[in-house]
Design an enzyme around this catalytic site. Structure first.
Site, PDB file in Angstrom:
ATOM      1  N   TYR A 157      63.385  31.495  -1.429  1.00 15.07           N
ATOM      2  CA  TYR A 157      62.458  31.952  -2.823  1.00 15.07           C
ATOM      3  C   TYR A 157      63.108  30.941  -3.769  1.00 15.07           C
ATOM      4  CZ  TYR A 157      61.204  34.288  -6.782  1.00 15.07           C
ATOM      5  OH  TYR A 157      60.769  34.641  -8.040  1.00 15.07           O
ATOM      6  N   LYS A 161      61.499  28.110  -6.427  1.00 13.61           N
ATOM      7  CA  LYS A 161      61.466  28.026  -7.864  1.00 13.61           C
ATOM      8  C   LYS A 161      62.339  26.856  -8.371  1.00 13.61           C
ATOM      9  CE  LYS A 161      59.316  31.804  -8.506  1.00 13.61           C
ATOM     10  NZ  LYS A 161      57.888  31.788  -9.257  1.00 13.61           N
TER      11      LYS A 161
HETATM   12  P1  NDP Z   1      53.836  41.030  -8.968  1.00 12.32           P
HETATM   13  O1  NDP Z   1      54.100  41.364  -7.531  1.00 12.32           O
HETATM   14  O2  NDP Z   1      53.613  42.411 -10.143  1.00 12.32           O
HETATM   15  O3  NDP Z   1      52.686  40.138  -9.161  1.00 12.32           O
HETATM   16  C1  NDP Z   1      52.336  38.851  -8.359  1.00 12.32           C
HETATM   17  C2  NDP Z   1      51.057  38.414  -8.555  1.00 12.32           C
HETATM   18  O4  NDP Z   1      50.866  37.221  -7.765  1.00 12.32           O
HETATM   19  C3  NDP Z   1      49.932  39.443  -8.018  1.00 12.32           C
HETATM   20  O5  NDP Z   1      49.107  39.391  -9.163  1.00 12.32           O
HETATM   21  C4  NDP Z   1      49.460  38.850  -6.867  1.00 12.32           C
HETATM   22  O6  NDP Z   1      48.220  38.994  -6.762  1.00 12.32           O
HETATM   23  C5  NDP Z   1      49.943  37.278  -7.208  1.00 12.32           C
HETATM   24  N1  NDP Z   1      49.946  36.571  -5.793  1.00 12.32           N
HETATM   25  C6  NDP Z   1      50.647  36.883  -4.901  1.00 12.32           C
HETATM   26  N2  NDP Z   1      50.228  35.770  -3.746  1.00 12.32           N
HETATM   27  C7  NDP Z   1      49.173  35.470  -4.209  1.00 12.32           C
HETATM   28  C8  NDP Z   1      48.299  34.497  -3.605  1.00 12.32           C
HETATM   29  N3  NDP Z   1      48.575  33.753  -2.405  1.00 12.32           N
HETATM   30  N4  NDP Z   1      47.240  33.714  -4.034  1.00 12.32           N
HETATM   31  C9  NDP Z   1      46.917  34.394  -5.179  1.00 12.32           C
HETATM   32  N5  NDP Z   1      47.772  35.387  -6.338  1.00 12.32           N
HETATM   33  C10 NDP Z   1      48.796  35.741  -5.383  1.00 12.32           C
HETATM   34  O7  NDP Z   1      55.082  40.427  -9.453  1.00 12.32           O
HETATM   35  P2  NDP Z   1      55.546  39.553 -10.778  1.00 12.32           P
HETATM   36  O8  NDP Z   1      54.567  39.791 -11.736  1.00 12.32           O
HETATM   37  O9  NDP Z   1      57.020  39.950 -11.193  1.00 12.32           O
HETATM   38  O10 NDP Z   1      55.468  38.059 -10.378  1.00 12.32           O
HETATM   39  C11 NDP Z   1      54.621  36.986 -10.995  1.00 12.32           C
HETATM   40  C12 NDP Z   1      55.325  35.868 -11.010  1.00 12.32           C
HETATM   41  O11 NDP Z   1      56.492  35.918 -11.923  1.00 12.32           O
HETATM   42  C13 NDP Z   1      55.816  35.249  -9.670  1.00 12.32           C
HETATM   43  O12 NDP Z   1      55.855  33.897  -9.572  1.00 12.32           O
HETATM   44  C14 NDP Z   1      57.343  35.641  -9.471  1.00 12.32           C
HETATM   45  O13 NDP Z   1      57.956  34.620  -8.725  1.00 12.32           O
HETATM   46  C15 NDP Z   1      57.639  35.561 -11.046  1.00 12.32           C
HETATM   47  N6  NDP Z   1      58.954  36.037 -11.304  1.00 12.32           N
HETATM   48  C16 NDP Z   1      59.152  37.390 -11.199  1.00 12.32           C
HETATM   49  C17 NDP Z   1      60.243  38.084 -11.631  1.00 12.32           C
HETATM   50  C18 NDP Z   1      60.567  39.444 -11.416  1.00 12.32           C
HETATM   51  O14 NDP Z   1      61.911  39.786 -11.453  1.00 12.32           O
HETATM   52  N7  NDP Z   1      59.603  40.147 -11.435  1.00 12.32           N
HETATM   53  C19 NDP Z   1      61.516  37.286 -12.246  1.00 12.32           C
HETATM   54  C20 NDP Z   1      61.468  35.959 -12.239  1.00 12.32           C
HETATM   55  C21 NDP Z   1      60.063  35.179 -11.943  1.00 12.32           C
HETATM   56  P3  NDP Z   1      47.293  39.569  -5.293  1.00 12.32           P
HETATM   57  O15 NDP Z   1      48.277  40.075  -4.622  1.00 12.32           O
HETATM   58  O16 NDP Z   1      46.221  40.260  -5.869  1.00 12.32           O
HETATM   59  O17 NDP Z   1      46.882  38.313  -4.720  1.00 12.32           O
HETATM   60  C1  8X3 Z   2      62.894  36.931  -9.577  1.00 11.19           C
HETATM   61  C2  8X3 Z   2      64.519  37.103 -10.145  1.00 11.19           C
HETATM   62  O1  8X3 Z   2      66.608  36.848  -9.566  1.00 11.19           O
HETATM   63  O2  8X3 Z   2      65.348  38.362  -8.349  1.00 11.19           O
HETATM   64  O3  8X3 Z   2      62.763  35.434  -9.599  1.00 11.19           O
HETATM   65  O4  8X3 Z   2      65.420  35.800  -8.094  1.00 11.19           O
HETATM   66  S1  8X3 Z   2      65.448  36.912  -8.785  1.00 11.19           S
END
Ligand code: NDP
Ligand code: 8X3
Length: 257
Positions: A157, A161
């Site tokens: 992961y 990133k």
């Molecule tokens: P969620 O799980 O709530 O949302 C993830 C989204 O990504 C969903 O809408 C899902 O839609 C979509 N997704 C996953 N795989 C695919 C795919 N193959 N094709 C299209 N869409 C996809 O998590 P977050 O909102 O937290 O995550 C969003 C982003 O933020 C990610 O890139 C994550 O790495 C990043 N992030 C999150 C953090 C956290 O702590 N939550 C911190 C740092 C970064 P569906 O399953 O319907 O396809």
């Molecule tokens: C999500 C934040 O700290 O779990 O990207 O990697 S952390």
């Protein structure tokens, strides 16, 4: 602040969490939205809700960003007017598993690399040429603090990133003469479905991630994305790193237990 009214905004992973929150905030700002995810029912419902609440014009469709041909077709099938995408939000992404590399399941690696890195590349590659043609646009990537420091049990992961940050930085240089902005918004802990998915639906484990502190919510990240998107045209916000107040970085968090 630059108006976002009638800007065309393409969001990947708009079915939940940060992507969904971005859709709502851009709808409030009167943008037009292209919403995509694999769970198409959820983007359909969101699209209907935004139409009702804010009279938002949307196009929505099923899109799995891992499928290059589907990505290319989805973009080329857009009506010409909707190909004039002003803002691309590369949000779709996930973490799968939390384990030492030698004990991890390589299927998780395929999922993360295919989505977080290759999916982001496919979407960017399909959309940026239209921005280049119009000499205007903005790519906003959702990275992570995991792209700035690798932590134990998160090698792949974190690697994905780190890749997002590298792509973000190269892309900004590649587009320097094209009047296209490139930003990354890199969150720490945000309470969404993220941890449920990382821990394969184990809600108790997911809850533990945020124990004893107030995590960010998806709207906090959408707020930062709106900030980047609404600066005057000559201003590029290159990087936003955003954590809960009780989280300094990937290693140091203060928990009241
Ligand atoms: P969620 O799980 O709530 O949302 C993830 C989204 O990504 C969903 O809408 C899902 O839609 C979509 N997704 C996953 N795989 C695919 C795919 N193959 N094709 C299209 N869409 C996809 O998590 P977050 O909102 O937290 O995550 C969003 C982003 O933020 C990610 O890139 C994550 O790495 C990043 N992030 C999150 C953090 C956290 O702590 N939550 C911190 C740092 C970064 P569906 O399953 O319907 O396809
Ligand atoms: C999500 C934040 O700290 O779990 O990207 O990697 S952390």
């Amino acid at each position: 602040m630059e108006s976002l009214e009638n800007k065309i905004v393409f969001i990947t992973g708009a079915s939940s969490g940060i992507g969904k929150a971005c859709a709502v905030e851009f709808a409030k700002a009167k943008a037009k939205l292209i919403l995509s995810a694999r769970r198409v029912d959820m983007v359909k419902n969101l699209s209907e809700e935004l139409k009702q609440k804010y009279n938002t014009e949307t196009i929505f469709f099923h899109l799995d960003v891992r499928k290059r041909k589907d990505v290319e077709k989805a973009i080329s099938d857009l009506p010409d007017e909707w190909k004039k995408i002003d803002i691309l939000i590369n949000n779709a992404g996930l973490a799968k598993g939390f384990a030492k590399l030698h004990e991890d399941n390589p299927d998780n690696w395929d999922d993360m690399i295919d989505t977080n890195v290759k999916g982001l590349l496919y979407v960017t590659h399909a959309i940026v040429p239209f921005m280049v043609e119009r000499k205007t646009g903005h790519v906003i990537n959702i990275g992570s603090i995991a792209g700035r420091a690798a932590y134990p049990n998160g090698s792949v992961y974190c690697a994905t990133k780190h890749a997002v940050l590298a792509i973000n930085n190269s892309l900004r240089m590649d587009l320097i003469d094209k009047n296209i902005r490139v930003s990354t918004v890199d969150p720490g802990m945000v309470e969404t479905d993220f941890s449920n998915i990382r821990f394969n639906g184990d809600k108790e484990k997911a809850k533990q991630v945020y124990r004893g502190l107030k995590p960010l919510v998806a709207e906090d990240i959408a707020d930062a994305v709106i900030y980047c998107a609404s600066r005057p045209k000559h201003v590029n916000i290159s990087e936003v790193v955003i954590t809960p107040t009780a989280q300094a970085n990937a290693f140091v968090a203060y928990r009241e237990l």
